[in-house]
Structures are given as C-alpha cells and as structure tokens.
Write a protein that holds these residues in place. Structure first.
Motif, short mmCIF file in Angstrom:
data_model
loop_
_atom_site.label_atom_id
_atom_site.label_comp_id
_atom_site.label_asym_id
_atom_site.label_seq_id
_atom_site.Cartn_x
_atom_site.Cartn_y
_atom_site.Cartn_z
N VAL A 43 0.76 -1.11 0.02
CA VAL A 43 0.01 -0.02 -0.01
C VAL A 43 0.89 1.28 -0.14
CG1 VAL A 43 -0.18 -0.14 2.54
CG2 VAL A 43 -2.01 1.16 1.19
N ALA A 44 0.50 2.23 -0.68
CA ALA A 44 1.32 3.59 -0.74
C ALA A 44 0.32 4.64 -0.89
CB ALA A 44 2.31 3.28 -2.13
N LEU A 45 0.70 5.66 -0.24
CA LEU A 45 -0.38 7.06 -0.14
C LEU A 45 0.30 8.36 -0.89
CD1 LEU A 45 -1.47 6.88 3.36
CD2 LEU A 45 -2.61 5.52 1.38
N TYR A 46 -0.43 8.90 -1.62
CA TYR A 46 -0.07 10.26 -2.34
C TYR A 46 -1.11 11.15 -2.01
CZ TYR A 46 2.24 13.98 -4.84
OH TYR A 46 2.74 15.16 -5.25
N GLY A 47 -1.02 12.11 -1.34
CA GLY A 47 -2.25 12.98 -1.24
C GLY A 47 -3.28 12.49 -0.66
N ASN A 48 -4.39 12.61 -1.55
CA ASN A 48 -5.68 11.96 -0.98
C ASN A 48 -6.12 10.48 -1.75
OD1 ASN A 48 -7.97 12.42 0.80
ND2 ASN A 48 -9.15 12.54 -1.05
N LEU A 49 -4.88 10.00 -2.30
CA LEU A 49 -4.89 8.82 -3.12
C LEU A 49 -4.42 7.50 -2.39
CD1 LEU A 49 -6.42 7.81 -5.71
CD2 LEU A 49 -4.47 8.32 -6.96
N ALA A 50 -4.75 6.61 -2.34
CA ALA A 50 -4.20 5.44 -1.65
C ALA A 50 -4.26 4.24 -2.94
CB ALA A 50 -5.10 4.86 -0.40
N ALA A 51 -2.98 3.72 -2.99
CA ALA A 51 -2.74 2.63 -4.01
C ALA A 51 -2.64 1.43 -3.36
CB ALA A 51 -1.53 3.23 -4.93
N VAL A 52 -3.30 0.48 -3.78
CA VAL A 52 -3.36 -1.13 -2.91
C VAL A 52 -2.84 -1.98 -4.01
CG1 VAL A 52 -4.02 -2.80 -1.49
CG2 VAL A 52 -4.82 -0.40 -1.49
N ALA A 53 -1.68 -2.82 -3.94
CA ALA A 53 -1.11 -3.69 -5.01
C ALA A 53 -1.79 -4.94 -4.27
CB ALA A 53 0.40 -3.93 -5.11
N ILE A 54 -2.60 -5.84 -5.17
CA ILE A 54 -3.25 -7.16 -4.93
C ILE A 54 -3.00 -8.00 -5.87
CG2 ILE A 54 -5.21 -8.18 -4.49
CD1 ILE A 54 -6.63 -5.26 -3.94
N ALA A 55 -2.23 -9.20 -5.50
CA ALA A 55 -2.01 -10.42 -6.33
C ALA A 55 -3.29 -11.18 -6.57
CB ALA A 55 -0.83 -11.20 -5.78
N ASP A 56 -3.34 -11.68 -7.69
CA ASP A 56 -4.54 -12.69 -7.98
C ASP A 56 -4.39 -14.06 -7.28
OD1 ASP A 56 -6.89 -12.79 -10.12
OD2 ASP A 56 -6.05 -14.82 -9.84
N ALA A 57 -5.57 -14.48 -6.85
CA ALA A 57 -5.61 -15.74 -6.20
C ALA A 57 -4.74 -16.76 -6.98
CB ALA A 57 -7.13 -16.26 -5.88
N VAL A 58 -4.73 -16.96 -8.19
CA VAL A 58 -3.67 -17.78 -9.14
C VAL A 58 -2.53 -16.69 -9.14
CG1 VAL A 58 -3.33 -18.81 -11.32
CG2 VAL A 58 -5.52 -18.71 -10.00
N ASN A 59 -1.57 -16.76 -8.45
CA ASN A 59 -0.46 -15.85 -8.36
C ASN A 59 0.38 -15.77 -9.76
OD1 ASN A 59 1.05 -18.33 -8.11
ND2 ASN A 59 2.78 -17.20 -7.35
N THR A 60 0.19 -16.50 -10.74
CA THR A 60 0.65 -16.41 -11.97
C THR A 60 0.02 -15.54 -13.17
OG1 THR A 60 0.09 -18.44 -12.69
CG2 THR A 60 2.23 -18.27 -11.83
N ASP A 61 -1.32 -15.17 -12.68
CA ASP A 61 -2.18 -14.53 -13.33
C ASP A 61 -2.03 -12.76 -13.01
OD1 ASP A 61 -3.38 -16.56 -14.39
OD2 ASP A 61 -5.13 -16.58 -13.38
N ALA A 100 6.18 -2.99 -8.97
CA ALA A 100 7.15 -4.32 -9.10
C ALA A 100 6.62 -5.54 -9.22
CB ALA A 100 8.19 -4.08 -7.97
N ASN A 101 6.11 -5.90 -10.30
CA ASN A 101 5.54 -7.04 -10.56
C ASN A 101 6.49 -8.43 -10.46
OD1 ASN A 101 3.07 -5.99 -11.43
ND2 ASN A 101 4.19 -5.11 -13.16
N GLU A 102 6.52 -9.06 -9.26
CA GLU A 102 7.63 -10.20 -9.09
C GLU A 102 7.44 -11.32 -10.01
OE1 GLU A 102 9.82 -11.84 -5.14
OE2 GLU A 102 8.10 -10.76 -4.79
N GLY A 103 6.40 -11.65 -10.48
CA GLY A 103 6.24 -12.77 -11.44
C GLY A 103 6.86 -14.19 -10.93
N GLU A 104 6.51 -14.48 -9.80
CA GLU A 104 7.02 -15.71 -9.14
C GLU A 104 6.37 -16.96 -9.98
OE1 GLU A 104 5.77 -14.98 -5.12
OE2 GLU A 104 8.03 -14.55 -4.55
N ARG A 105 6.87 -18.01 -9.68
CA ARG A 105 6.38 -19.20 -10.12
C ARG A 105 5.21 -19.60 -9.41
NH1 ARG A 105 9.79 -22.54 -13.02
NH2 ARG A 105 8.96 -24.34 -12.34
N GLY A 106 4.52 -20.43 -10.38
CA GLY A 106 2.98 -20.81 -9.54
C GLY A 106 3.03 -21.55 -8.17
N ASN A 107 2.27 -21.27 -7.55
CA ASN A 107 2.47 -22.14 -6.12
C ASN A 107 0.86 -22.34 -5.55
OD1 ASN A 107 0.71 -20.02 -5.58
ND2 ASN A 107 2.11 -18.72 -4.23
#
Length: 249
Positions: A43-61, A100-107
């Motif tokens: 999560v990162a904030l700038y001014g009145n905006l919050a950005a949230v990075a969310i990985a898909d339940a299928v982590n390679t998607d 930063a999209n880590e692109g890890e192997r499927g788990n």
C-alpha cells in the motif's frame, strides 16, 4: 510496509485479507475487506489517494492496483498490472505510480511449475484518473538472456530472462526520471527510464569473497550465541551473492 497519512495521522496497514486503518494511538479507525479479490501485498499513499497492490488468487495471473479515496475509504479506480504486484512507489509529483510485478512461479494446484513474467508497470495518474502507461519487461530471447548472463546476472539455466527475473523493490530519483529496481534472486539491479517505460541497464552486484581478511565470517555450525569469525580453511575460496532486497533513494 505500512503507509502513513500525515494529514489525518493514520497508518494504512496490510492485515489479514485487507487493509487496517489505524490511528496514531494504534486504535482501529476503519477496515477495507479485500478477501474476495486476492492477496494484498503493498500500500502507498500520495495526497488523498491510496494505492493498493493485490495479487490474483492464481499468483501467475495478472494482478491489480486499486485506488481509494483516503478520506472516504471508497474505491475510485482500478488498473490491471503484471503477475504478483509486490511493491508500489509514487513519483514525487504524484503523476506516476511504479509497480514491481515479481512474477513468481506458480504455487497452487492449477499453476504449479508455471513461471510468470517479471516486470515493472508504470501507471499514469491525472485529475483523479489512473491508467496503465507502460510495462517494462526483460529479454525473452536466448541472445538477450545470454548477454545478461555474460555480464554476471544470475539467471536459472534453461530459463529466459523475462521469466526468471523477479523485480522486488523500487527507488525513484529526485528528478522522477529514473528508478532503481532490485532483482533479488538474480543478484542484480536494473535502471528504469520511467517516461519511456523501459530498462536501460541491468547490473550484476557480483560476488563477495569471504576469503579476504576484510570479509571474515563464521562459517561453522556453533551453538547459538557463540560466534567466531575466521577465514575459510587454507586453499578454499568461499564466495556469496549479495541478493539485494530493498533500496532507498
């Protein structure tokens, strides 16, 4: 890593299946439930905006970055990004957000062994609107991958660079033109031209020689609390990787 809203003196903290907004005293002020979307990574904030990075339940998607109004906690936008978005960084003017999209192997059961592409997404933000401006990727061909290996970048044998490189952390310079991206497992750091959305250089951090007097270490299996720094046995050279994680500008 929590994000701090100076105006409201609140912390935005990743917790469980969503976000916890905590007051300066640690008391909970609000919660955003994201359990039906995926895994919250940053999560990162700038001014009145919050950005949230969310990985898909299928982590390679592909993952997603969701934007919230800091004051009302309401969703105001969403941008699809690369696989397993792991870290967010706003430019100092707030006009771009790097992911930063880590692109890890499927788990998971359905994607075990699948390798996702590592990348850095550049999201443009203007007048409250956000959209994907560019995605910086790594060489997907044998020649480009070998060129990186020849420069000392650690890449798994038989795997192309775009699938093996996993961006970890981002630091942006004061000009908002260049970012440094750590590639932990690859023992390297990449330089990103933010406006062009492409990597201009990928540098290996080389090896640390523990045989040198200034790099003595404890290579023995001693009981906890017992430390004995020494050089490796005569004739034996021991080298290790730096494998950078976080980076600050």
């Amino acid at each position: 890593m929590p994000a701090f809203d100076e105006k409201r003196r609140e912390f935005w903290v990743i917790g469980g299946s969503g976000l916890e907004i905590l007051g300066w005293d640690g008391a909970s002020r609000a919660r955003i439930d994201l359990s039906g979307i995926g895994t919250v990574n940053s999560v990162a904030l700038y001014g009145n905006l919050a950005a949230v990075a969310i990985a898909d339940a299928v982590n390679t998607d592909p993952g997603v970055v969701q934007f919230y109004d800091v004051a009302t906690r309401t969703l105001v936008g969403s941008v699809s990004v690369g696989a397993n978005p792991d870290m967010l960084a706003f430019t100092s003017d707030g006009e771009r957000l790097l992911v930063a999209n880590e692109g890890e192997r499927g788990n998971g059961a359905t994607n075990a062994g699948v390798d996702a592409e590592g990348s850095v997404s550049v999201i443009r933000i203007r007048r409250g609107q956000a959209w994907l401006e560019s995605t910086a990727t790594f060489p997907a061909d044998a020649a480009g991958t070998q060129a990186l290996r020849d420069r000392g970048v650690r890449i798994t044998p038989g795997v192309m660079a775009n699938l093996d490189i996993e961006p970890e952390f981002i630091a942006i310079d004061a000009s908002d033109e260049t970012a440094m991206v750590t590639l932990q497992e690859n023992n390297a750091v990449a330089t990103l031209d933010i406006k062009r959305g492409r990597f201009t250089q990928i540098r290996s951090l080389g090896l640390k020689d523990f045989s040198l007097p200034e790099n003595l270490s404890d290579l023995t299996d001693r009981p906890a609390g017992v430390v004995a720094f020494a050089a490796p046995p005569a004739g034996l050279t021991v080298k290790g990787l730096y494998q950078p994680d976080s980076v600050l500008a």
